[in-house]
Design a protein around this motif. Structure first.
Motif, PDB file in Angstrom:
ATOM      1  N   LEU A  96      12.283 -11.813   2.603  1.00 10.41           N
ATOM      2  CA  LEU A  96      11.318 -10.719   2.726  1.00 10.41           C
ATOM      3  C   LEU A  96      10.164 -11.103   3.636  1.00 10.41           C
ATOM      4  O   LEU A  96       9.757 -12.261   3.699  1.00 10.41           O
ATOM      5  CB  LEU A  96      10.790 -10.352   1.340  1.00 10.41           C
ATOM      6  N   GLN A  97       9.633 -10.102   4.327  1.00  9.56           N
ATOM      7  CA  GLN A  97       8.516 -10.321   5.228  1.00  9.56           C
ATOM      8  C   GLN A  97       7.246  -9.706   4.641  1.00  9.56           C
ATOM      9  O   GLN A  97       7.264  -9.080   3.577  1.00  9.56           O
ATOM     10  CB  GLN A  97       8.844  -9.736   6.608  1.00  9.56           C
ATOM     11  N   GLU A  98       6.153  -9.899   5.329  1.00 12.15           N
ATOM     12  CA  GLU A  98       4.871  -9.374   4.876  1.00 12.15           C
ATOM     13  C   GLU A  98       4.915  -7.845   4.858  1.00 12.15           C
ATOM     14  O   GLU A  98       5.385  -7.220   5.806  1.00 12.15           O
ATOM     15  CB  GLU A  98       3.754  -9.842   5.805  1.00 12.15           C
ATOM     16  N   PRO A  99       4.456  -7.212   3.769  1.00 10.68           N
ATOM     17  CA  PRO A  99       4.432  -5.750   3.733  1.00 10.68           C
ATOM     18  C   PRO A  99       3.709  -5.165   4.946  1.00 10.68           C
ATOM     19  O   PRO A  99       2.640  -5.632   5.336  1.00 10.68           O
ATOM     20  CB  PRO A  99       3.663  -5.450   2.439  1.00 10.68           C
ATOM     21  N   GLY A 100       4.334  -4.173   5.544  1.00 10.77           N
ATOM     22  CA  GLY A 100       3.777  -3.521   6.721  1.00 10.77           C
ATOM     23  C   GLY A 100       4.295  -4.049   8.035  1.00 10.77           C
ATOM     24  O   GLY A 100       4.074  -3.433   9.082  1.00 10.77           O
ATOM     25  N   SER A 101       5.010  -5.188   8.007  1.00 17.24           N
ATOM     26  CA  SER A 101       5.426  -5.826   9.262  1.00 17.24           C
ATOM     27  C   SER A 101       6.873  -5.546   9.649  1.00 17.24           C
ATOM     28  O   SER A 101       7.257  -5.791  10.796  1.00 17.24           O
ATOM     29  CB  SER A 101       5.237  -7.345   9.166  1.00 17.24           C
ATOM     30  N   PHE A 102       7.672  -5.021   8.715  1.00 16.65           N
ATOM     31  CA  PHE A 102       9.111  -4.891   8.974  1.00 16.65           C
ATOM     32  C   PHE A 102       9.607  -3.569   8.424  1.00 16.65           C
ATOM     33  O   PHE A 102       9.352  -3.233   7.263  1.00 16.65           O
ATOM     34  CB  PHE A 102       9.856  -6.063   8.323  1.00 16.65           C
ATOM     35  N   TRP A 103      10.337  -2.812   9.256  1.00 19.14           N
ATOM     36  CA  TRP A 103      10.846  -1.505   8.845  1.00 19.14           C
ATOM     37  C   TRP A 103      12.295  -1.626   8.408  1.00 19.14           C
ATOM     38  O   TRP A 103      13.109  -2.242   9.106  1.00 19.14           O
ATOM     39  CB  TRP A 103      10.759  -0.510  10.008  1.00 19.14           C
ATOM     40  N   THR A 146       0.842  -1.196   0.000  1.00 21.80           N
ATOM     41  CA  THR A 146       0.000   0.000   0.000  1.00 21.80           C
ATOM     42  C   THR A 146       0.883   1.255   0.000  1.00 21.80           C
ATOM     43  O   THR A 146       2.088   1.208   0.212  1.00 21.80           O
ATOM     44  CB  THR A 146      -0.905   0.039   1.241  1.00 21.80           C
ATOM     45  N   TRP A 147       0.234   2.397  -0.214  1.00 20.70           N
ATOM     46  CA  TRP A 147       0.945   3.676  -0.138  1.00 20.70           C
ATOM     47  C   TRP A 147       1.533   3.891   1.254  1.00 20.70           C
ATOM     48  O   TRP A 147       2.645   4.398   1.391  1.00 20.70           O
ATOM     49  CB  TRP A 147      -0.003   4.811  -0.494  1.00 20.70           C
ATOM     50  N   ARG A 148       0.780   3.499   2.274  1.00 20.69           N
ATOM     51  CA  ARG A 148       1.274   3.662   3.648  1.00 20.69           C
ATOM     52  C   ARG A 148       2.547   2.846   3.861  1.00 20.69           C
ATOM     53  O   ARG A 148       3.486   3.312   4.507  1.00 20.69           O
ATOM     54  CB  ARG A 148       0.188   3.268   4.654  1.00 20.69           C
ATOM     55  N   HIS A 149       2.572   1.655   3.329  1.00 21.22           N
ATOM     56  CA  HIS A 149       3.771   0.824   3.468  1.00 21.22           C
ATOM     57  C   HIS A 149       4.989   1.530   2.863  1.00 21.22           C
ATOM     58  O   HIS A 149       6.072   1.557   3.463  1.00 21.22           O
ATOM     59  CB  HIS A 149       3.576  -0.521   2.766  1.00 21.22           C
ATOM     60  N   SER A 160       4.845   4.779  12.892  1.00 24.50           N
ATOM     61  CA  SER A 160       4.645   3.496  12.248  1.00 24.50           C
ATOM     62  C   SER A 160       4.606   2.392  13.292  1.00 24.50           C
ATOM     63  O   SER A 160       5.411   2.409  14.237  1.00 24.50           O
ATOM     64  CB  SER A 160       5.791   3.233  11.272  1.00 24.50           C
ATOM     65  N   PRO A 161       3.708   1.425  13.177  1.00 25.48           N
ATOM     66  CA  PRO A 161       3.700   0.311  14.128  1.00 25.48           C
ATOM     67  C   PRO A 161       5.018  -0.454  14.155  1.00 25.48           C
ATOM     68  O   PRO A 161       5.397  -1.010  15.186  1.00 25.48           O
ATOM     69  CB  PRO A 161       2.558  -0.573  13.613  1.00 25.48           C
ATOM     70  N   ALA A 162       5.734  -0.447  13.045  1.00 24.12           N
ATOM     71  CA  ALA A 162       6.993  -1.187  12.973  1.00 24.12           C
ATOM     72  C   ALA A 162       8.189  -0.360  13.438  1.00 24.12           C
ATOM     73  O   ALA A 162       9.268  -0.905  13.665  1.00 24.12           O
ATOM     74  CB  ALA A 162       7.235  -1.678  11.552  1.00 24.12           C
TER      75      ALA A 162
END
Length: 375
Positions: free
Chosen positions: A187-194, A143-146, A302-304
């Protein structure tokens, strides 16, 4: 409480004596001296610095593909209530800014959001950008947020640079010490790793260009730089191979930094105007340039990584800007180039070419001078 003063275009920027702004003059002078005396160790010849593997990358991964120029001496200024209370060095010189460009990309995303061209930052980029960069089996979930929070885990090669070049990138150590940088990581799930990754930021820039339908520097000039009275000598470049066709014309996709050259060349005073616009919540002299929706989302942790928003660094843990307040935030570029915004104190500071381990000393001296002045 945040004020409302914004400077007129040109050099007629109002000034205040430090004491009149509530600062201890001696303490503030010590902060300026600290910034001057702790010049970055980065070679003033930026091209030579990059050729000498400033980012720790061997050819061809480290090849320079965008313009560079020699940098100047330490420079900067401090605003209180929007007015200049301290200034040092050549603040009109349009120097390269490295990753400060990322925060300007964030603002471009905000403009497209405000125009309804990106209605939802949580929607998949693929809904609006169909150029093969966001196809299954992995990138279609991004997503754009990611992308804006650097948690996309985008996989691919752009402008001859693979995303792998910045995997395992550790900002807490020098690139030369970061031996794992550029090595494989699952690679991890988009949004889960910064992870701080310039290739992925450049992929965001290209996606924003596709949606805007025109060059991002043109959008940024019209909607931000001209209204805030910036000079006309700032520039925003991409790479020699980052030209694409958009709306029937050949357009350069700009970079979100100067990792391989390119990026934003701008003066410290113009950077201070951008910081002041953010401090004023997107409003300049009564005219709203950026929506409150964008500002709020850009500065949401960001949560990450609670110290990162939409390509803006936050100071929640006090590690990015030691000595500054937890509500402070900044645009931060290699070298170091910094636009520091401190909302609770109605402050904006620009520091250029200060060594990274000296940033905290500057911030703490400024805040101590304010506390002493209030006392």
């Amino acid at each position: 409480m945040t004020g409302s003063y914004c400077p007129d275009p040109g050099s007629g920027w109002e000034r205040r004596e430090p004491a009149d702004a509530g600062f201890d003059p001696t303490g503030l002078a010590a902060a300026v001296t600290h910034a001057r005396e702790h010049e970055s160790v980065l070679d003033r010849d930026i091209r030579r610095a990059l050729e000498n593997r400033a980012f720790g990358e061997p050819p061809p991964l480290g090849d320079i593909i965008g313009p560079t120029r020699p940098r100047g001496a330490p420079q900067g200024l401090l605003l209180a209530g929007g007015r200049i209370i301290a200034e040092w060095g050549d603040t009109a010189r349009p120097d390269i800014t490295f990753s400060v460009a990322k925060s300007l990309l964030s603002i471009c995303a905000g403009l497209l959001h405000d125009d309804g061209l990106i209605p939802d930052f949580d929607a998949p980029v693929r809904d609006l950008v169909d150029d093969g960069g966001f196809d299954p089996p992995h990138n279609h979930r991004i997503t754009w947020r990611h992308l804006l929070q650097q948690t996309s885990e985008w996989e691919g090669t752009l402008w001859d640079k693979p995303d792998l070049v910045d995997r395992h990138r550790d900002l807490s150590i020098s690139p030369q010490e970061n031996s794992a940088k550029g090595t494989h990581r699952a690679l991890q799930e988009p949004g889960s790793f910064w992870e701080y990754n310039d290739v992925r930021v450049n992929r965001l820039s290209l996606a924003l260009l596709r949606v805007a339908g025109r060059p991002l520097p043109e959008l940024f000039a019209e909607r931000i730089m001209d209204p805030i009275g910036a000079t006309d000598d700032w520039e925003w470049h991409g790479y020699e191979n980052s030209w694409v066709e958009v709306a029937g014309r050949k357009v350069q996709s700009v970079s979100g930094g100067s990792h391989w050259g390119g990026g934003v060349f701008i003066g410290a005073r113009d950077q201070a105007r951008i910081g002041l616009l953010m401090l004023r919540g997107g409003v300049w002299n009564g005219r709203r340039l950026l929506s409150r929706s964008y500002i709020n989302q850009a500065l949401e942790p960001s949560p990450a990584n609670p110290d990162y928003g939409f390509l803006w660094w936050l100071n929640r843990s006090g590690t990015r800007l030691p000595g500054a307040g937890a509500g402070g935030y900044c645009a931060f570029g290699f070298g170091s180039n910094i636009i520091w915004v401190e909302p609770d104190a109605d402050l904006v500071a620009v520091m250029r070419w200060i060594e990274s381990d000296a940033v905290g000393g500057f911030c703490s001296r400024v805040m101590d001078a304010r506390s002493a002045g209030d006392g």
